[in-house]
Design an enzyme around this catalytic site. Structure first.
Site, PDB file in Angstrom:
ATOM      1  N   TYR A 148       0.830  -1.200   0.000  1.00 22.98           N
ATOM      2  CA  TYR A 148       0.000   0.000   0.000  1.00 22.98           C
ATOM      3  C   TYR A 148       0.870   1.258   0.000  1.00 22.98           C
ATOM      4  O   TYR A 148       0.651   2.183  -0.794  1.00 22.98           O
ATOM      5  CB  TYR A 148      -0.916  -0.022   1.220  1.00 22.98           C
ATOM      6  CG  TYR A 148      -1.796   1.197   1.360  1.00 22.98           C
ATOM      7  CD1 TYR A 148      -2.958   1.328   0.609  1.00 22.98           C
ATOM      8  CD2 TYR A 148      -1.461   2.221   2.249  1.00 22.98           C
ATOM      9  CE1 TYR A 148      -3.763   2.450   0.737  1.00 22.98           C
ATOM     10  CE2 TYR A 148      -2.268   3.339   2.385  1.00 22.98           C
ATOM     11  CZ  TYR A 148      -3.425   3.450   1.624  1.00 22.98           C
ATOM     12  OH  TYR A 148      -4.227   4.561   1.754  1.00 22.98           O
ATOM     13  N   LYS A 173       1.048   4.146  -2.980  1.00 25.80           N
ATOM     14  CA  LYS A 173       0.669   5.540  -2.755  1.00 25.80           C
ATOM     15  C   LYS A 173       1.841   6.486  -3.004  1.00 25.80           C
ATOM     16  O   LYS A 173       1.648   7.626  -3.478  1.00 25.80           O
ATOM     17  CB  LYS A 173       0.111   5.714  -1.349  1.00 25.80           C
ATOM     18  CG  LYS A 173      -1.226   5.015  -1.136  1.00 25.80           C
ATOM     19  CD  LYS A 173      -2.297   5.518  -2.098  1.00 25.80           C
ATOM     20  CE  LYS A 173      -3.666   4.945  -1.800  1.00 25.80           C
ATOM     21  NZ  LYS A 173      -4.712   5.474  -2.700  1.00 25.80           N
TER      22      LYS A 173
END
Length: 251
Positions: free
Chosen positions: A155, A159
């Site tokens: 994640y 990002k």
């Protein structure tokens, strides 16, 4: 006066909490909003009913598939009378998986959803915006683009890449009047979060300068600003919305 009167916007992942907050704020500021959702169709329909005739639900598109990204952008522009003034790339996933036990399939599932979809939706939207003389694209990133968390390696990496994609896209699409930015939220409150993660909520509140968690509308406000004329000279920027948590001392 409203900041986005007459604009047509596409919000991906609009059935979730943050997506709902973004869509509501866009509608409140006068925009017509196309609400993409893959699974939370009923929630998106309830949101569209709340907004009224200036909202449409575009269900089912799997944004890990390039053709489906192009399809949902085309549907939004067609509904908007051939225009698409703003795209908010909000759709994403955040599973927890320790890095030593992570598989390549685990990695790809997150990267394709959080990053590849941003690339494909932005490219498709920019083609429409270029023909009409400009537009805005906002990616929803995260404070975890800069602050790693255990179990979130895929994640965090996705990002961080989203932030850099926006900076690169701002340079390449800028000559066509298209601005590209990111919003990086901190912890946003949601239903049942207090029961699921009470210690985490406490620590987040203590870490912020304002003493509270974020609300979906806080993210929506940032997105409205970046899509409005008030941000006409803002592009390639990451707007952190975390109540000041990133400003704390590190020692």
């Amino acid at each position: 006066m409203t900041l986005l009167a007459g604009r047509v916007a596409l919000i991906t992942g609009a059935g979730g909490g943050i997506g709902r907050g973004i869509a509501l704020r866009f509608a409140q500021e006068g925009a017509a909003v196309a609400l993409h959702c893959r699974t939370a169709v009923e929630a998106a329909r309830e949101l569209a009913a709340e907004i009224g005739e200036r909202a449409v639900v575009l269900p089912g598109a799997d944004l890990t598939v390039e053709d489906e990204c192009r399809k949902v952008v085309a549907q939004a522009a067609e509904w908007g009378g051939g225009r698409l003034d703003a795209l908010v790339n909000n759709a994403g996933v955040q599973p927890v998986r320790d890095l030593p036990g992570m598989t390549a399939a685990d990695w790809r599932a997150v990267v394709d959803t959080n990053l590849t979809s941003v690339f494909a939706c932005t490219q498709a939207a920019a083609e429409v915006m270029r023909e009409q003389g400009g537009g805005t694209v906002t990616h929803i990133a995260s404070v975890e683009a800069r602050m790693p968390a255990e179990g979130h390696a895929h994640y965090c990496a996705s990002k961080a890449a989203v932030v850099m994609h926006a900076r690169a896209a701002a340079r390449e699409y800028g000559p066509y009047g298209i601005r590209v930015n990111t919003v990086s939220p901190g912890l946003i409150d949601r239903e049942r979060l207090a029961e699921a993660w009470p210690d985490g909520m406490r620590r987040w509140r203590e870490a912020t300068a304002v003493g509270r968690l974020g609300h979906p509308e806080d993210v929506g406000d940032a997105c409205v600003f970046l899509a409005s004329r008030m941000a006409s000279w803002v592009t390639g920027h990451d707007l952190v919305v975390d109540g000041g948590a990133s400003a704390r001392s590190t020692w």
